[in-house]
Design an enzyme around this catalytic site. Structure first.
Site, PDB file in Angstrom:
ATOM      1  N   TYR A 139      -2.534 -12.637  -0.739  1.00 35.58           N
ATOM      2  CA  TYR A 139      -1.616 -11.489  -0.694  1.00 35.58           C
ATOM      3  C   TYR A 139      -0.161 -11.917  -0.816  1.00 35.58           C
ATOM      4  CZ  TYR A 139      -4.757  -7.678   0.688  1.00 35.58           C
ATOM      5  OH  TYR A 139      -5.701  -6.697   0.717  1.00 35.58           O
ATOM      6  N   LYS A 184     -15.403 -19.348   1.853  1.00 37.18           N
ATOM      7  CA  LYS A 184     -16.126 -19.612   0.602  1.00 37.18           C
ATOM      8  C   LYS A 184     -15.963 -21.097   0.320  1.00 37.18           C
ATOM      9  CE  LYS A 184     -18.401 -18.236  -3.053  1.00 37.18           C
ATOM     10  NZ  LYS A 184     -19.796 -17.724  -2.976  1.00 37.18           N
ATOM     11  N   ASP A 216     -20.046 -14.106   0.713  1.00 39.54           N
ATOM     12  CA  ASP A 216     -21.040 -13.262   0.034  1.00 39.54           C
ATOM     13  C   ASP A 216     -22.225 -12.982   0.950  1.00 39.54           C
ATOM     14  OD1 ASP A 216     -21.597 -15.970  -0.176  1.00 39.54           O
ATOM     15  OD2 ASP A 216     -22.277 -15.907  -2.252  1.00 39.54           O
ATOM     16  N   ASP A 240      -9.850  -7.996   4.163  1.00 36.45           N
ATOM     17  CA  ASP A 240      -9.587  -6.660   3.621  1.00 36.45           C
ATOM     18  C   ASP A 240     -10.903  -6.021   3.176  1.00 36.45           C
ATOM     19  OD1 ASP A 240      -8.031  -4.480   2.584  1.00 36.45           O
ATOM     20  OD2 ASP A 240      -8.377  -5.295   0.587  1.00 36.45           O
ATOM     21  N   ASP A 244     -13.330  -3.047   5.390  1.00 34.35           N
ATOM     22  CA  ASP A 244     -13.709  -1.738   4.853  1.00 34.35           C
ATOM     23  C   ASP A 244     -15.223  -1.556   4.889  1.00 34.35           C
ATOM     24  OD1 ASP A 244     -11.094  -0.938   4.322  1.00 34.35           O
ATOM     25  OD2 ASP A 244     -11.591  -0.165   2.337  1.00 34.35           O
TER      26      ASP A 244
HETATM   27  C1  IPM Z   1      -5.423  -2.429   4.507  1.00 35.21           C
HETATM   28  C2  IPM Z   1      -5.009  -1.852   3.178  1.00 35.21           C
HETATM   29  C3  IPM Z   1      -3.817  -2.647   2.658  1.00 35.21           C
HETATM   30  C4  IPM Z   1      -4.281  -4.078   2.444  1.00 35.21           C
HETATM   31  C5  IPM Z   1      -3.200  -2.079   1.373  1.00 35.21           C
HETATM   32  C6  IPM Z   1      -2.750  -0.643   1.566  1.00 35.21           C
HETATM   33  C7  IPM Z   1      -2.056  -2.926   0.872  1.00 35.21           C
HETATM   34  O1  IPM Z   1      -6.067  -1.862   2.285  1.00 35.21           O
HETATM   35  O2  IPM Z   1      -4.620  -2.366   5.466  1.00 35.21           O
HETATM   36  O3  IPM Z   1      -6.531  -2.951   4.611  1.00 35.21           O
HETATM   37  O4  IPM Z   1      -4.847  -4.414   1.405  1.00 35.21           O
HETATM   38  O5  IPM Z   1      -4.072  -4.887   3.345  1.00 35.21           O
HETATM   39 MG    MG Z   2      -7.899  -2.553   3.122  1.00 32.35          MG
END
Ligand code: IPM
Ligand code: MG
Length: 345
Positions: A139, A184, A216, A240, A244
């Site tokens: 990032y 990884k 993975d 990230d 999710d």
């Molecule tokens: C998160 C979001 C952010 C990230 C985006 C909005 C930049 O997806 O907080 O997980 O990728 O970190």
């Molecule tokens: Mg995110």
């Protein structure tokens, strides 16, 4: 001492759920005699409209001077082509405040178990924490885009890995005492270093068990056996993606909070979901992630564990009473849900 809280409502459903979170804060503060002061500041798309930048200087200064920061949500389609997108403001805020440790607890509430996309027997007992490194890795490495070539640099120093590893071990030592480190290392140099540092840090926590998973296979295990995990720790990009994945195990994004910590400055608390522009301003948004983010703030920044627990119990009671927003299969509005939580409190 009066706690100074900066509230960043942001975009989409942000203002509605922030209002809900602050109402619950008012109620719980009264009950537990806490004094605090809230300063609202512009952030994200709302700040682009008013100041031409998603993170205006005065917002950053206010955040740096706060005891804690509450963030609701940022981003909306009209900013997709903006010169500086709202998301950029979030990355800058993380970097400026040194928020290197992102903590995302994943817990399945019993009354909501049927909402999970997984079979009930797989989801039973799921209770883990994703610890994501938030200010390093790909990032924040150099990004370079040409017409027919592009590159993004992934880099980690020993120290960056060590401090996030310590966060994970500290959290695990207060829980089920298991850390799963995700990397990884069969391909990446950064992951080889990551694994070596984790093994070294583990020596300081003899009562915590460390194991390693390739990213993975970790993604796969999270679907077939999520109850096996206690604390997962991983680098920025893997975190990230996996957070999710983890967040939808509950069948909704609407109920999970998060915290981001720095070494010495204020922490930031926010729902894990986004700004949901499609339902903004209609009173349909689920305020629970925001409300549970307030609870996390009470516990982790203000050392008010009892107040935090009271909020969490009130949320669970509300679910058990069948008072649910649309995303949870019910019909309660944002305000009805919030009022019910405050009543239970
Ligand atoms: C998160 C979001 C952010 C990230 C985006 C909005 C930049 O997806 O907080 O997980 O990728 O970190
Ligand atoms: Mg995110």
């Amino acid at each position: 001492m009066t706690k100074k809280i900066v509230a960043l409502a942001g975009d989409g459903i942000g203002p509605e759920i922030m209002a809900a979170g602050l109402e619950v804060l008012t109620a719980v503060a009264k009950k537990f005699s806490l004094t605090y002061q809230v300063e609202e500041r512009d952030f994200g798309g709302a700040a682009i409209d008013r100041h031409g930048h998603p993170l205006p200087a005065e917002t950053l200064t206010a955040c740096k001077g706060a005891h804690a920061i509450l963030l609701a949500a940022i981003g909306a389609p009209q900013y997709d082509e903006a010169h500086i997108r709202p998301e950029r403001g979030l990355l800058m805020l993380r970097q400026e405040l040194g928020l290197f440790a992102n903590i995302r607890p994943v817990k399945i509430f019993d009354p909501l178990r049927h909402l999970s996309p997984l079979k009930e027997e797989r989801i039973k007992g799921v209770d883990f924490v994703v610890v994501r490194e938030l200010t390093g890795g790909i990032y924040f490495g150099q990004h370079h885009l040409e017409d027919r070539r592009a590159e993004d640099i992934n880099a980690y120093s020993y120290e960056e890995i060590e401090r996030i590893a310590r966060q994970a071990f500290e959290i695990a030592s207060r829980r089920k005492k298991r850390v799963t480190s995700i990397d990884k290392q069969n391909v990446l140099a950064t992951s080889k270093l990551w694994r070596r540092v984790l093994i070294e840090v583990a020596k300081d926590y003899p009562d915590v068990q460390l194991d390693h998973q390739l990213v993975d296979s970790a993604a796969m295990l999270m679907i077939i056996d999520p109850a096996r995990f206690d604390v997962l720790v991983t680098e920025n990009l893997f975190g990230d993606i996996l957070s999710d994945e983890a967040s939808v195990l509950a069948g909704t994004l609407g109920v999970m909070p998060s915290a981001s910590h720095s070494e010495t400055g204020p922490s930031l608390y926010e729902p894990i979901h986004g700004s949901a522009p499609d339902i903004a301003g209609q009173g349909l948004a689920n305020p629970v992630s925001m409300i549970l983010s307030v609870a996390m703030m009470l516990r982790e920044s203000f050392d008010q564990g009892a107040a935090a627990e009271a909020v969490e119990i009130a949320v669970e009671q509300t679910f058990a009473q069948g008072i649910l927003t649309r995303d949870l299969g019910g019909s309660a509005s944002t305000t009805e849900m919030t009022e019910a939580i405050i009543r239970n409190l």
